[in-house]
Enzyme design. Sequence first.
Site, PDB file in Angstrom:
ATOM      1  N   SER A 264       0.838  -1.196   0.000  1.00 28.24           N
ATOM      2  CA  SER A 264       0.000   0.000   0.000  1.00 28.24           C
ATOM      3  C   SER A 264       0.874   1.246   0.000  1.00 28.24           C
ATOM      4  CB  SER A 264      -0.903   0.014   1.235  1.00 28.24           C
ATOM      5  OG  SER A 264      -0.168   0.482   2.349  1.00 28.24           O
ATOM      6  N   LYS A 265       0.231   2.370  -0.281  1.00 26.66           N
ATOM      7  CA  LYS A 265       1.050   3.583  -0.393  1.00 26.66           C
ATOM      8  C   LYS A 265       1.637   3.972   0.959  1.00 26.66           C
ATOM      9  CE  LYS A 265      -2.500   7.203  -0.278  1.00 26.66           C
ATOM     10  NZ  LYS A 265      -3.139   8.209  -1.118  1.00 26.66           N
ATOM     11  N   ARG A 266       0.962   3.568   2.036  1.00 29.25           N
ATOM     12  CA  ARG A 266       1.493   3.883   3.361  1.00 29.25           C
ATOM     13  C   ARG A 266       2.707   3.036   3.720  1.00 29.25           C
ATOM     14  NH1 ARG A 266       0.405   8.572   3.320  1.00 29.25           N
ATOM     15  NH2 ARG A 266      -1.729   8.984   2.720  1.00 29.25           N
TER      16      ARG A 266
END
Length: 508
Positions: A264-266
Amino acid sequence: MLPVRVRFAPSPTGALHIGGVRTALYNYLLAKKTGGSFVLRIEDTDQKRYVEGAESYIREALNWCGLDPMEGPEQGGEYGPYRQSERRDIYQKYTQQLLDNDKAYYAFDTPEELTEARSAAEAAGKHSFKYDAGSRMQMRNSLSLGAAKTKELIEAGTPYVVRLRIEPGHTVSFSDIVRGQVSFASEELDDKVMMKADGLPTYHLANIVDDRSMKITHVIRGEEWLSSTAHHVLLYRAFGWEDEMPAFAHLPLILKPTGKGKLSKRDGQKLGMPVFPLAWEAEDLIGFREAGFDPRAVVNFLAFLGWNPGTEQEIFSLDELVEAFTLDNIGKSGARFDYDKAKWYNQQYILADSPEELLPKVKPFFVRAGVDTTDDHLLKVIGLLRERVTVYPDFVEQSQYFFGPVTELEEKIIRKKWKPEQRAKFEQLQNQLGQVDDWTAGPLKEAIVAFMEANELGFGAVLPILRVAMSGTTKGPDAFAMMEVLGKDAVVKRLGEGYDRFDAIKAG
Ligand code: GLU
Protein backbone atom coordinates in the site's frame (compact mmCIF):
# COMPACT_ATOMS: atom_id res chain seq x y z
CA MET A 1 2.09 -12.06 -32.86
CA LEU A 2 0.09 -9.42 -34.74
CA PRO A 3 0.57 -5.79 -33.73
CA VAL A 4 -1.45 -5.18 -30.59
CA ARG A 5 -3.24 -2.04 -29.49
CA VAL A 6 -2.95 -1.75 -25.72
CA ARG A 7 -3.81 1.01 -23.35
CA PHE A 8 -2.75 2.26 -19.98
CA ALA A 9 -5.87 3.78 -18.46
CA PRO A 10 -5.14 5.42 -15.12
CA SER A 11 -7.58 7.57 -13.20
CA PRO A 12 -6.04 10.88 -12.17
CA THR A 13 -6.86 10.48 -8.49
CA GLY A 14 -3.39 11.10 -7.06
CA ALA A 15 0.16 9.91 -7.52
CA LEU A 16 0.62 6.87 -9.74
CA HIS A 17 1.50 3.88 -7.58
CA ILE A 18 4.46 1.78 -8.64
CA GLY A 19 2.01 -1.04 -9.49
CA GLY A 20 0.51 1.29 -12.08
CA VAL A 21 3.92 1.85 -13.58
CA ARG A 22 4.36 -1.91 -13.86
CA THR A 23 1.01 -2.13 -15.68
CA ALA A 24 2.14 0.61 -18.05
CA LEU A 25 5.45 -1.16 -18.57
CA TYR A 26 3.92 -4.52 -19.52
CA ASN A 27 1.56 -2.80 -21.92
CA TYR A 28 4.41 -0.84 -23.41
CA LEU A 29 6.56 -3.95 -23.81
CA LEU A 30 3.87 -5.84 -25.65
CA ALA A 31 3.14 -2.90 -27.93
CA LYS A 32 6.81 -2.47 -28.79
CA LYS A 33 7.39 -6.14 -29.21
CA THR A 34 4.60 -6.55 -31.72
CA GLY A 35 5.08 -3.22 -33.45
CA GLY A 36 1.73 -2.14 -32.07
CA SER A 37 0.45 0.91 -30.22
CA PHE A 38 0.68 1.90 -26.58
CA VAL A 39 -2.19 4.25 -25.77
CA LEU A 40 -2.55 6.48 -22.72
CA ARG A 41 -6.17 7.09 -21.80
CA ILE A 42 -7.04 9.29 -18.87
CA GLU A 43 -10.09 7.91 -17.08
CA ASP A 44 -11.34 11.02 -15.36
CA THR A 45 -15.10 10.55 -15.21
CA ASP A 46 -15.21 10.41 -11.42
CA GLN A 47 -15.15 14.08 -10.64
CA LYS A 48 -15.27 13.56 -6.91
CA ARG A 49 -11.97 11.73 -6.98
CA TYR A 50 -10.28 13.97 -9.52
CA VAL A 51 -7.01 15.43 -8.26
CA GLU A 52 -5.37 18.44 -9.85
CA GLY A 53 -1.87 17.68 -11.06
CA ALA A 54 -2.36 13.92 -11.15
CA GLU A 55 -2.47 13.73 -14.94
CA SER A 56 0.78 15.59 -15.34
CA TYR A 57 2.30 13.40 -12.65
CA ILE A 58 1.32 10.33 -14.68
CA ARG A 59 2.83 11.74 -17.84
CA GLU A 60 6.02 12.76 -16.09
CA ALA A 61 6.36 9.38 -14.42
CA LEU A 62 5.93 7.52 -17.72
CA ASN A 63 8.39 9.84 -19.37
CA TRP A 64 10.94 9.36 -16.60
CA CYS A 65 10.70 5.59 -17.06
CA GLY A 66 11.08 5.90 -20.82
CA LEU A 67 7.53 4.64 -21.42
CA ASP A 68 6.14 7.46 -23.49
CA PRO A 69 2.74 6.68 -24.99
CA MET A 70 2.37 6.54 -28.74
CA GLU A 71 -1.18 7.91 -28.56
CA GLY A 72 -2.66 9.95 -25.76
CA PRO A 73 -3.91 13.36 -24.65
CA GLU A 74 -0.54 14.93 -25.46
CA GLN A 75 0.44 12.88 -28.50
CA GLY A 76 -3.00 12.85 -30.06
CA GLY A 77 -3.92 10.03 -32.43
CA GLU A 78 -6.64 8.65 -34.61
CA TYR A 79 -8.90 7.49 -31.81
CA GLY A 80 -9.06 10.57 -29.59
CA PRO A 81 -9.98 12.38 -27.51
CA TYR A 82 -7.98 10.37 -25.01
CA ARG A 83 -9.38 12.04 -21.91
CA GLN A 84 -12.74 10.53 -20.96
CA SER A 85 -14.16 13.80 -19.71
CA GLU A 86 -13.94 14.97 -23.32
CA ARG A 87 -16.02 12.02 -24.58
CA ARG A 88 -19.30 12.61 -22.76
CA ASP A 89 -21.47 12.56 -25.87
CA ILE A 90 -20.12 9.19 -26.89
CA TYR A 91 -21.16 7.65 -23.57
CA GLN A 92 -24.56 9.28 -23.69
CA LYS A 93 -25.19 7.74 -27.04
CA TYR A 94 -24.24 4.25 -25.88
CA THR A 95 -26.21 4.53 -22.66
CA GLN A 96 -29.26 5.33 -24.74
CA GLN A 97 -28.57 2.27 -26.83
CA LEU A 98 -28.55 0.07 -23.71
CA LEU A 99 -31.80 1.64 -22.52
CA ASP A 100 -33.47 1.24 -25.90
CA ASN A 101 -32.57 -2.45 -25.96
CA ASP A 102 -33.77 -3.09 -22.40
CA LYS A 103 -30.25 -3.93 -21.31
CA ALA A 104 -30.30 -1.12 -18.81
CA TYR A 105 -32.87 0.83 -16.83
CA TYR A 106 -33.34 4.14 -15.05
CA ALA A 107 -33.07 4.13 -11.26
CA PHE A 108 -34.33 7.03 -9.15
CA ASP A 109 -33.39 5.81 -5.68
CA THR A 110 -31.94 8.60 -3.60
CA PRO A 111 -28.77 8.08 -1.57
CA GLU A 112 -30.97 7.95 1.54
CA GLU A 113 -33.15 5.23 0.05
CA LEU A 114 -30.10 3.20 -0.84
CA THR A 115 -28.72 3.56 2.68
CA GLU A 116 -32.07 2.45 4.03
CA ALA A 117 -32.10 -0.61 1.79
CA ARG A 118 -28.62 -1.48 2.99
CA SER A 119 -29.57 -1.21 6.65
CA ALA A 120 -32.72 -3.26 6.07
CA ALA A 121 -30.68 -6.00 4.39
CA GLU A 122 -28.27 -6.05 7.29
CA ALA A 123 -31.10 -6.13 9.83
CA ALA A 124 -32.54 -9.11 7.96
CA GLY A 125 -29.21 -10.86 8.42
CA LYS A 126 -28.14 -10.66 4.77
CA HIS A 127 -24.50 -10.23 4.00
CA SER A 128 -24.99 -6.95 2.25
CA PHE A 129 -27.51 -5.28 0.02
CA LYS A 130 -27.20 -6.01 -3.65
CA TYR A 131 -29.10 -4.05 -6.27
CA ASP A 132 -29.99 -6.94 -8.55
CA ALA A 133 -32.76 -9.03 -10.03
CA GLY A 134 -33.76 -10.12 -6.53
CA SER A 135 -34.15 -6.63 -5.10
CA ARG A 136 -34.76 -4.31 -8.00
CA MET A 137 -38.54 -4.63 -8.00
CA GLN A 138 -38.60 -3.24 -4.46
CA MET A 139 -36.59 -0.23 -5.53
CA ARG A 140 -37.58 2.88 -7.48
CA ASN A 141 -36.63 2.31 -11.08
CA SER A 142 -38.14 2.14 -14.51
CA LEU A 143 -38.71 -1.61 -14.17
CA SER A 144 -40.66 -1.31 -10.92
CA LEU A 145 -42.41 1.97 -11.70
CA GLY A 146 -43.38 1.41 -15.32
CA ALA A 147 -42.95 3.54 -18.41
CA ALA A 148 -45.48 6.27 -17.65
CA LYS A 149 -44.19 7.04 -14.18
CA THR A 150 -40.61 6.93 -15.42
CA LYS A 151 -41.39 9.43 -18.14
CA GLU A 152 -43.07 11.69 -15.63
CA LEU A 153 -40.14 11.57 -13.21
CA ILE A 154 -37.63 12.30 -15.93
CA GLU A 155 -39.66 15.18 -17.27
CA ALA A 156 -39.89 16.60 -13.76
CA GLY A 157 -36.11 16.64 -13.64
CA THR A 158 -35.76 13.89 -11.01
CA PRO A 159 -32.12 12.82 -10.74
CA TYR A 160 -31.46 9.30 -11.97
CA VAL A 161 -28.73 6.85 -12.75
CA VAL A 162 -28.75 4.14 -15.40
CA ARG A 163 -28.11 0.59 -14.24
CA LEU A 164 -27.08 -2.46 -16.22
CA ARG A 165 -29.77 -5.12 -16.13
CA ILE A 166 -28.26 -8.46 -15.21
CA GLU A 167 -30.45 -11.53 -15.21
CA PRO A 168 -29.71 -14.46 -12.92
CA GLY A 169 -29.18 -18.08 -13.88
CA HIS A 170 -26.29 -18.00 -16.26
CA THR A 171 -22.54 -18.18 -16.11
CA VAL A 172 -20.33 -15.38 -17.26
CA SER A 173 -16.97 -16.73 -18.24
CA PHE A 174 -13.98 -15.47 -20.07
CA SER A 175 -10.50 -16.65 -20.65
CA ASP A 176 -7.71 -14.69 -19.03
CA ILE A 177 -4.20 -15.03 -20.43
CA VAL A 178 -2.71 -15.15 -16.94
CA ARG A 179 -5.41 -16.84 -14.92
CA GLY A 180 -6.97 -19.17 -17.43
CA GLN A 181 -10.72 -19.66 -17.56
CA VAL A 182 -12.54 -17.42 -15.08
CA SER A 183 -16.24 -17.81 -14.34
CA PHE A 184 -18.81 -15.90 -12.37
CA ALA A 185 -22.43 -16.83 -11.73
CA SER A 186 -24.57 -13.97 -12.97
CA GLU A 187 -26.53 -13.86 -9.71
CA GLU A 188 -23.32 -12.86 -7.92
CA LEU A 189 -23.20 -9.68 -9.97
CA ASP A 190 -25.08 -6.51 -9.13
CA ASP A 191 -26.88 -4.18 -11.51
CA LYS A 192 -24.00 -1.76 -11.63
CA VAL A 193 -24.47 1.90 -12.35
CA MET A 194 -23.38 2.74 -15.88
CA MET A 195 -24.35 6.38 -16.05
CA LYS A 196 -24.30 8.60 -12.98
CA ALA A 197 -26.69 11.36 -12.05
CA ASP A 198 -24.12 13.96 -13.15
CA GLY A 199 -24.38 12.70 -16.73
CA LEU A 200 -20.95 11.12 -16.66
CA PRO A 201 -20.44 7.38 -17.08
CA THR A 202 -18.92 5.13 -14.47
CA TYR A 203 -15.59 3.48 -15.07
CA HIS A 204 -17.25 0.30 -16.39
CA LEU A 205 -19.22 1.82 -19.21
CA ALA A 206 -16.59 4.32 -20.29
CA ASN A 207 -13.85 1.71 -20.18
CA ILE A 208 -15.70 -0.75 -22.43
CA VAL A 209 -16.95 1.84 -24.87
CA ASP A 210 -13.46 3.26 -25.21
CA ASP A 211 -11.64 -0.04 -25.43
CA ARG A 212 -13.87 -0.93 -28.31
CA SER A 213 -13.81 2.38 -30.09
CA MET A 214 -10.05 2.70 -29.63
CA LYS A 215 -9.69 -0.81 -31.09
CA ILE A 216 -7.89 -2.15 -28.05
CA THR A 217 -6.85 -5.75 -28.63
CA HIS A 218 -5.41 -6.61 -25.20
CA VAL A 219 -6.43 -5.38 -21.78
CA ILE A 220 -3.47 -5.78 -19.44
CA ARG A 221 -4.19 -4.50 -15.95
CA GLY A 222 -3.95 -5.27 -12.25
CA GLU A 223 -5.68 -8.21 -10.65
CA GLU A 224 -7.98 -5.91 -8.70
CA TRP A 225 -9.97 -5.47 -11.93
CA LEU A 226 -10.60 -9.16 -12.43
CA SER A 227 -14.02 -9.17 -10.81
CA SER A 228 -15.11 -6.12 -12.83
CA THR A 229 -14.33 -8.04 -15.97
CA ALA A 230 -17.49 -10.14 -15.51
CA HIS A 231 -19.51 -6.94 -15.80
CA HIS A 232 -17.45 -5.91 -18.76
CA VAL A 233 -18.13 -9.17 -20.56
CA LEU A 234 -21.84 -8.65 -19.93
CA LEU A 235 -21.57 -5.16 -21.29
CA TYR A 236 -19.91 -6.39 -24.47
CA ARG A 237 -22.78 -8.86 -24.79
CA ALA A 238 -25.41 -6.22 -24.07
CA PHE A 239 -24.03 -4.11 -26.89
CA GLY A 240 -23.73 -7.11 -29.17
CA TRP A 241 -19.96 -6.65 -29.35
CA GLU A 242 -18.91 -9.99 -27.95
CA ASP A 243 -16.94 -10.83 -31.07
CA GLU A 244 -14.89 -7.70 -30.66
CA MET A 245 -13.93 -8.33 -27.07
CA PRO A 246 -10.23 -7.78 -26.32
CA ALA A 247 -8.06 -10.44 -24.71
CA PHE A 248 -7.61 -9.99 -20.96
CA ALA A 249 -4.48 -10.42 -18.88
CA HIS A 250 -4.74 -9.64 -15.18
CA LEU A 251 -1.40 -9.07 -13.51
CA PRO A 252 -0.59 -10.53 -10.11
CA LEU A 253 -0.76 -8.33 -7.03
CA ILE A 254 2.33 -6.61 -5.73
CA LEU A 255 2.79 -7.69 -2.13
CA LYS A 256 4.34 -5.99 0.88
CA PRO A 257 8.03 -6.75 1.53
CA THR A 258 6.91 -9.32 4.11
CA GLY A 259 4.91 -11.08 1.42
CA LYS A 260 1.76 -10.63 3.48
CA GLY A 261 -0.93 -8.47 1.95
CA LYS A 262 -1.03 -5.98 -0.87
CA LEU A 263 1.62 -3.27 -1.01
CA SER A 264 0.00 0.00 0.00
CA LYS A 265 1.05 3.58 -0.39
CA ARG A 266 1.49 3.88 3.36
CA ASP A 267 4.01 1.02 3.35
CA GLY A 268 6.43 3.37 1.67
CA GLN A 269 6.25 5.89 4.48
CA LYS A 270 6.22 3.23 7.17
CA LEU A 271 9.28 1.46 5.84
CA GLY A 272 11.08 4.53 4.51
CA MET A 273 11.17 3.34 0.91
CA PRO A 274 9.58 4.68 -2.25
CA VAL A 275 6.52 2.95 -3.67
CA PHE A 276 5.91 5.71 -6.21
CA PRO A 277 8.01 6.62 -9.23
CA LEU A 278 8.21 10.32 -8.35
CA ALA A 279 7.70 12.23 -5.14
CA TRP A 280 4.18 13.58 -4.56
CA GLU A 281 4.38 16.44 -2.18
CA ALA A 282 0.66 16.85 -1.53
CA GLU A 283 0.76 13.60 0.41
CA ASP A 284 4.37 13.66 1.45
CA LEU A 285 5.16 10.55 -0.61
CA ILE A 286 8.71 9.76 -1.62
CA GLY A 287 9.60 8.68 -5.14
CA PHE A 288 12.22 6.44 -6.68
CA ARG A 289 13.54 9.40 -8.64
CA GLU A 290 14.12 11.50 -5.54
CA ALA A 291 15.50 8.49 -3.66
CA GLY A 292 18.30 8.44 -6.24
CA PHE A 293 17.38 5.65 -8.62
CA ASP A 294 18.26 5.31 -12.26
CA PRO A 295 14.94 4.86 -14.08
CA ARG A 296 16.47 1.96 -16.02
CA ALA A 297 16.97 0.14 -12.74
CA VAL A 298 13.40 0.84 -11.68
CA VAL A 299 12.07 -0.46 -14.98
CA ASN A 300 14.26 -3.56 -14.77
CA PHE A 301 13.12 -4.19 -11.19
CA LEU A 302 9.45 -3.69 -12.07
CA ALA A 303 9.68 -5.98 -15.07
CA PHE A 304 10.53 -8.81 -12.68
CA LEU A 305 7.63 -8.09 -10.33
CA GLY A 306 5.32 -10.66 -11.82
CA TRP A 307 7.24 -11.70 -14.92
CA ASN A 308 10.43 -13.58 -15.57
CA PRO A 309 12.29 -14.39 -18.76
CA GLY A 310 12.60 -18.08 -17.92
CA THR A 311 16.39 -17.75 -17.83
CA GLU A 312 18.95 -16.69 -15.22
CA GLN A 313 19.52 -13.29 -16.79
CA GLU A 314 18.49 -10.44 -14.48
CA ILE A 315 19.81 -7.31 -16.12
CA PHE A 316 17.72 -6.18 -19.05
CA SER A 317 17.71 -2.90 -20.88
CA LEU A 318 14.31 -1.70 -22.02
CA ASP A 319 15.09 -2.94 -25.53
CA GLU A 320 16.09 -6.33 -24.20
CA LEU A 321 12.87 -6.48 -22.19
CA VAL A 322 10.92 -5.76 -25.34
CA GLU A 323 12.72 -8.63 -26.98
CA ALA A 324 12.23 -11.11 -24.11
CA PHE A 325 8.74 -10.16 -22.93
CA THR A 326 5.79 -12.46 -23.45
CA LEU A 327 2.44 -12.58 -21.69
CA ASP A 328 2.97 -16.32 -21.17
CA ASN A 329 5.71 -15.71 -18.66
CA ILE A 330 3.59 -13.61 -16.32
CA GLY A 331 3.06 -15.38 -13.01
CA LYS A 332 -0.21 -15.94 -11.21
CA SER A 333 0.97 -15.53 -7.65
CA GLY A 334 1.61 -12.22 -5.94
CA ALA A 335 5.01 -10.62 -6.43
CA ARG A 336 6.84 -9.50 -3.31
CA PHE A 337 8.11 -5.93 -3.39
CA ASP A 338 11.71 -6.40 -2.30
CA TYR A 339 13.32 -3.00 -1.83
CA ASP A 340 16.77 -4.51 -1.37
CA LYS A 341 16.42 -6.03 -4.79
CA ALA A 342 15.51 -2.63 -6.23
CA LYS A 343 18.68 -1.23 -4.70
CA TRP A 344 20.69 -4.12 -6.04
CA TYR A 345 19.43 -3.29 -9.52
CA ASN A 346 20.36 0.32 -9.05
CA GLN A 347 23.83 -0.67 -7.99
CA GLN A 348 24.26 -2.69 -11.17
CA TYR A 349 23.30 0.31 -13.28
CA ILE A 350 25.64 2.58 -11.32
CA LEU A 351 28.50 0.14 -11.92
CA ALA A 352 27.69 -0.02 -15.60
CA ASP A 353 27.94 3.76 -15.95
CA SER A 354 31.22 5.62 -16.31
CA PRO A 355 31.86 8.54 -13.91
CA GLU A 356 31.14 10.85 -16.85
CA GLU A 357 27.75 9.22 -17.35
CA LEU A 358 27.02 9.37 -13.64
CA LEU A 359 27.97 13.02 -13.22
CA PRO A 360 24.75 14.60 -14.54
CA LYS A 361 22.64 12.07 -12.63
CA VAL A 362 24.43 12.47 -9.33
CA LYS A 363 25.28 16.16 -9.39
CA PRO A 364 21.75 17.39 -8.54
CA PHE A 365 21.97 15.50 -5.25
CA PHE A 366 25.17 17.35 -4.38
CA VAL A 367 23.65 20.65 -5.40
CA ARG A 368 20.60 19.99 -3.23
CA ALA A 369 22.87 19.15 -0.30
CA GLY A 370 24.57 22.52 -0.77
CA VAL A 371 27.92 21.09 -1.87
CA ASP A 372 29.78 23.64 -3.94
CA THR A 373 32.46 22.05 -6.09
CA THR A 374 33.75 21.64 -9.61
CA ASP A 375 32.70 18.94 -12.05
CA ASP A 376 36.31 17.81 -12.17
CA HIS A 377 36.48 17.16 -8.49
CA LEU A 378 33.05 15.57 -8.46
CA LEU A 379 34.06 13.22 -11.26
CA LYS A 380 36.98 11.99 -9.23
CA VAL A 381 34.84 11.49 -6.13
CA ILE A 382 32.22 9.62 -8.15
CA GLY A 383 34.90 7.43 -9.67
CA LEU A 384 36.19 6.56 -6.20
CA LEU A 385 32.85 5.79 -4.64
CA ARG A 386 30.81 4.19 -7.37
CA GLU A 387 31.61 0.68 -6.22
CA ARG A 388 30.39 1.47 -2.75
CA VAL A 389 26.96 3.01 -3.27
CA THR A 390 23.49 1.75 -4.12
CA VAL A 391 21.52 4.99 -4.58
CA TYR A 392 22.70 8.45 -5.64
CA PRO A 393 22.37 10.15 -2.23
CA ASP A 394 24.93 7.61 -0.93
CA PHE A 395 27.51 9.52 -2.96
CA VAL A 396 26.76 12.65 -0.96
CA GLU A 397 26.64 10.88 2.38
CA GLN A 398 29.86 9.00 1.87
CA SER A 399 31.88 11.88 0.50
CA GLN A 400 31.46 14.69 2.98
CA TYR A 401 35.14 14.72 3.88
CA PHE A 402 36.05 15.48 0.28
CA PHE A 403 34.20 18.77 0.44
CA GLY A 404 34.81 19.93 3.99
CA PRO A 405 36.85 19.25 7.11
CA VAL A 406 36.65 16.05 9.08
CA THR A 407 34.16 16.66 11.84
CA GLU A 408 33.27 13.45 13.60
CA LEU A 409 35.79 10.68 13.86
CA GLU A 410 35.79 7.06 14.94
CA GLU A 411 37.22 7.38 18.43
CA LYS A 412 37.14 3.72 19.27
CA ILE A 413 39.63 2.74 16.65
CA ILE A 414 41.91 5.63 17.65
CA ARG A 415 41.89 4.55 21.28
CA LYS A 416 43.01 1.17 20.12
CA LYS A 417 45.51 2.08 17.43
CA TRP A 418 47.02 5.46 18.26
CA LYS A 419 50.18 5.28 20.30
CA PRO A 420 51.26 8.78 21.38
CA GLU A 421 54.85 7.60 21.64
CA GLN A 422 54.80 6.97 17.89
CA ARG A 423 53.70 10.49 17.07
CA ALA A 424 57.21 11.47 15.99
CA LYS A 425 57.19 8.67 13.43
CA PHE A 426 53.83 9.70 12.05
CA GLU A 427 55.07 13.29 11.82
CA GLN A 428 57.96 12.02 9.83
CA LEU A 429 55.52 10.31 7.49
CA GLN A 430 53.61 13.55 7.20
CA ASN A 431 56.82 15.30 6.15
CA GLN A 432 57.74 12.61 3.70
CA LEU A 433 54.35 12.83 2.08
CA GLY A 434 54.76 16.59 1.85
CA GLN A 435 57.73 15.90 -0.37
CA VAL A 436 56.03 13.55 -2.81
CA ASP A 437 55.98 15.28 -6.20
CA ASP A 438 53.85 12.92 -8.21
CA TRP A 439 50.72 13.02 -6.06
CA THR A 440 49.01 9.97 -7.43
CA ALA A 441 47.95 6.72 -5.79
CA GLY A 442 50.97 4.66 -6.97
CA PRO A 443 53.82 6.84 -5.67
CA LEU A 444 51.82 7.56 -2.51
CA LYS A 445 51.55 3.89 -1.81
CA GLU A 446 55.29 3.47 -2.41
CA ALA A 447 56.11 6.26 0.02
CA ILE A 448 53.89 4.81 2.71
CA VAL A 449 55.16 1.27 2.25
CA ALA A 450 58.73 2.54 2.47
CA PHE A 451 57.84 4.31 5.71
CA MET A 452 56.27 1.16 7.13
CA GLU A 453 59.28 -0.95 6.27
CA ALA A 454 61.75 1.53 7.73
CA ASN A 455 59.77 1.64 10.95
CA GLU A 456 58.73 -1.98 11.07
CA LEU A 457 55.07 -1.11 11.08
CA GLY A 458 52.35 -3.09 9.30
CA PHE A 459 49.40 -1.82 7.26
CA GLY A 460 47.13 -2.42 10.24
CA ALA A 461 49.13 -0.04 12.38
CA VAL A 462 49.35 2.75 9.83
CA LEU A 463 46.39 2.82 7.47
CA PRO A 464 43.58 3.13 10.04
CA ILE A 465 45.40 6.12 11.54
CA LEU A 466 45.77 7.79 8.16
CA ARG A 467 42.22 7.03 7.16
CA VAL A 468 40.66 8.43 10.30
CA ALA A 469 42.81 11.54 10.07
CA MET A 470 41.81 12.08 6.43
CA SER A 471 38.16 11.09 6.53
CA GLY A 472 37.09 10.42 10.10
CA THR A 473 36.44 6.75 9.39
CA THR A 474 38.27 3.56 8.57
CA LYS A 475 35.70 2.71 5.96
CA GLY A 476 35.79 4.13 2.48
CA PRO A 477 37.52 3.76 -0.83
CA ASP A 478 41.13 2.78 -1.36
CA ALA A 479 43.24 4.97 0.94
CA PHE A 480 45.84 5.89 -1.68
CA ALA A 481 43.22 6.83 -4.23
CA MET A 482 41.48 8.83 -1.53
CA MET A 483 44.73 10.73 -0.85
CA GLU A 484 45.14 11.47 -4.51
CA VAL A 485 41.66 12.99 -4.72
CA LEU A 486 41.98 14.92 -1.47
CA GLY A 487 45.21 16.53 -2.70
CA LYS A 488 48.52 17.07 -1.02
CA ASP A 489 47.70 20.18 0.99
CA ALA A 490 44.56 18.72 2.52
CA VAL A 491 46.23 15.42 3.39
CA VAL A 492 49.27 17.00 5.03
CA LYS A 493 47.07 19.40 6.97
CA ARG A 494 44.60 16.72 8.08
CA LEU A 495 47.34 14.41 9.30
CA GLY A 496 48.68 17.14 11.59
CA GLU A 497 45.23 18.05 12.88
CA GLY A 498 44.40 14.38 13.28
CA TYR A 499 47.45 13.64 15.42
CA ASP A 500 46.48 16.47 17.77
CA ARG A 501 42.97 15.16 18.10
CA PHE A 502 44.21 11.60 18.60
CA ASP A 503 46.51 12.71 21.44
CA ALA A 504 43.57 14.50 23.03
CA ILE A 505 41.38 11.40 22.74
CA LYS A 506 44.04 9.26 24.37
CA ALA A 507 44.57 11.85 27.10
CA GLY A 508 40.84 12.23 27.73
N1 GLU B 1 -9.15 3.56 -14.62
C1 GLU B 1 -8.77 2.25 -14.15
C2 GLU B 1 -7.61 2.45 -13.19
O1 GLU B 1 -7.54 3.45 -12.60
C3 GLU B 1 -8.42 1.40 -15.32
C4 GLU B 1 -8.44 -0.05 -15.09
C5 GLU B 1 -8.31 -0.73 -16.44
O2 GLU B 1 -7.19 -0.78 -16.95
O3 GLU B 1 -9.32 -1.12 -16.98
O4 GLU B 1 -6.75 1.63 -13.02
